[in-house]
Design a protein around this motif. Structure first.
Motif, short mmCIF file in Angstrom:
data_model
loop_
_atom_site.label_atom_id
_atom_site.label_comp_id
_atom_site.label_asym_id
_atom_site.label_seq_id
_atom_site.Cartn_x
_atom_site.Cartn_y
_atom_site.Cartn_z
N ASP A 88 0.83 -1.21 0.00
CA ASP A 88 0.00 0.00 0.00
C ASP A 88 0.86 1.26 0.00
OD1 ASP A 88 -2.23 -1.65 2.26
OD2 ASP A 88 -2.55 -1.29 0.11
N THR A 89 2.16 1.10 0.11
CA THR A 89 3.06 2.26 0.09
C THR A 89 2.93 3.00 -1.23
OG1 THR A 89 4.66 1.26 1.60
CG2 THR A 89 5.49 2.96 0.10
N ALA A 90 2.62 4.30 -1.13
CA ALA A 90 2.39 5.11 -2.32
C ALA A 90 2.11 6.55 -1.90
CB ALA A 90 1.18 4.59 -3.11
N VAL A 91 2.10 7.43 -2.89
CA VAL A 91 1.59 8.77 -2.69
C VAL A 91 0.09 8.73 -3.02
CG1 VAL A 91 1.65 11.16 -3.47
CG2 VAL A 91 3.79 9.87 -3.22
N TYR A 92 -0.70 9.14 -2.06
CA TYR A 92 -2.16 9.13 -2.22
C TYR A 92 -2.64 10.54 -2.53
CZ TYR A 92 -2.39 4.37 -0.47
OH TYR A 92 -2.25 3.00 -0.32
N SER A 93 -3.43 10.66 -3.59
CA SER A 93 -3.94 11.96 -4.02
C SER A 93 -5.45 11.92 -4.12
CB SER A 93 -3.37 12.34 -5.39
OG SER A 93 -1.96 12.36 -5.38
N CYS A 94 -6.07 13.06 -3.89
CA CYS A 94 -7.52 13.11 -4.07
C CYS A 94 -7.86 13.83 -5.38
CB CYS A 94 -8.21 13.78 -2.89
SG CYS A 94 -7.75 15.48 -2.61
N ASN A 95 -9.05 13.53 -5.86
CA ASN A 95 -9.51 14.02 -7.15
C ASN A 95 -10.97 14.42 -7.04
OD1 ASN A 95 -11.15 12.81 -9.72
ND2 ASN A 95 -9.31 13.90 -10.38
N ALA A 96 -11.30 15.53 -7.67
CA ALA A 96 -12.69 15.99 -7.72
C ALA A 96 -13.14 16.00 -9.17
CB ALA A 96 -12.82 17.39 -7.12
N GLN A 97 -14.33 15.47 -9.42
CA GLN A 97 -14.83 15.35 -10.78
C GLN A 97 -16.28 15.83 -10.86
OE1 GLN A 97 -14.42 11.37 -12.34
NE2 GLN A 97 -12.68 10.96 -11.01
N ARG A 98 -16.56 16.51 -11.98
CA ARG A 98 -17.95 16.84 -12.28
C ARG A 98 -18.04 17.19 -13.75
NH1 ARG A 98 -23.02 18.28 -10.90
NH2 ARG A 98 -23.88 20.18 -11.80
N ARG A 99 -18.93 16.53 -14.46
CA ARG A 99 -19.22 16.84 -15.86
C ARG A 99 -17.95 16.98 -16.70
NH1 ARG A 99 -24.38 21.07 -15.45
NH2 ARG A 99 -25.79 19.60 -14.46
#
Length: 114
Positions: A88-99
């Protein structure tokens, strides 16, 4: 638009971490929010999604271990990670999506030692 992830760190195998991602510059409640990760030398991969309506989807290898949630009042999406493994070692990023529009934040590093 800013997506600020935090909560990463060094943890032993079997341990837990809770990641947070605070969004600004978007109407958070109407965006689908997702977590992705990128391990060293590998391509970025999808981890979990929570839609604006609360529908949730996980990649198979985290099912039963990770939980995604959101708090629209705080413009924040969370990723609760349990039973962590070295892979599970990694850089975790968040993402926002719409249309068709997609926004990315900087990641937070999760390192799981064996």
């Amino acid at each position: 638009v800013q997506l600020q992830a935090s909560g990463g760190g060094l943890v032993q195998a079997g341990g837990s971490l809770r990641l947070s991602c605070i969004a600004s510059g978007i109407i958070f409640s109407i965006h689908d929010m997702a977590w992705y990760r990128q391990a060293p030398g590998k391509q970025r991969e999808f981890v979990a999604l929570i839609t604006s309506g609360g529908l949730i989807n996980y990649v198979d290898f985290v099912k039963g271990r990770f939980t995604i949630s959101r708090d629209n009042a705080k413009n924040t999406v969370y990723l609760e990670m349990n039973s962590l493994k070295p892979e599970d070692t990694a850089v975790y990023s968040c993402n926002a999506q719409r249309r068709g529009r997609s926004y990315w934040g900087q990641g937070t590093l999760v390192t799981v030692s064996s």
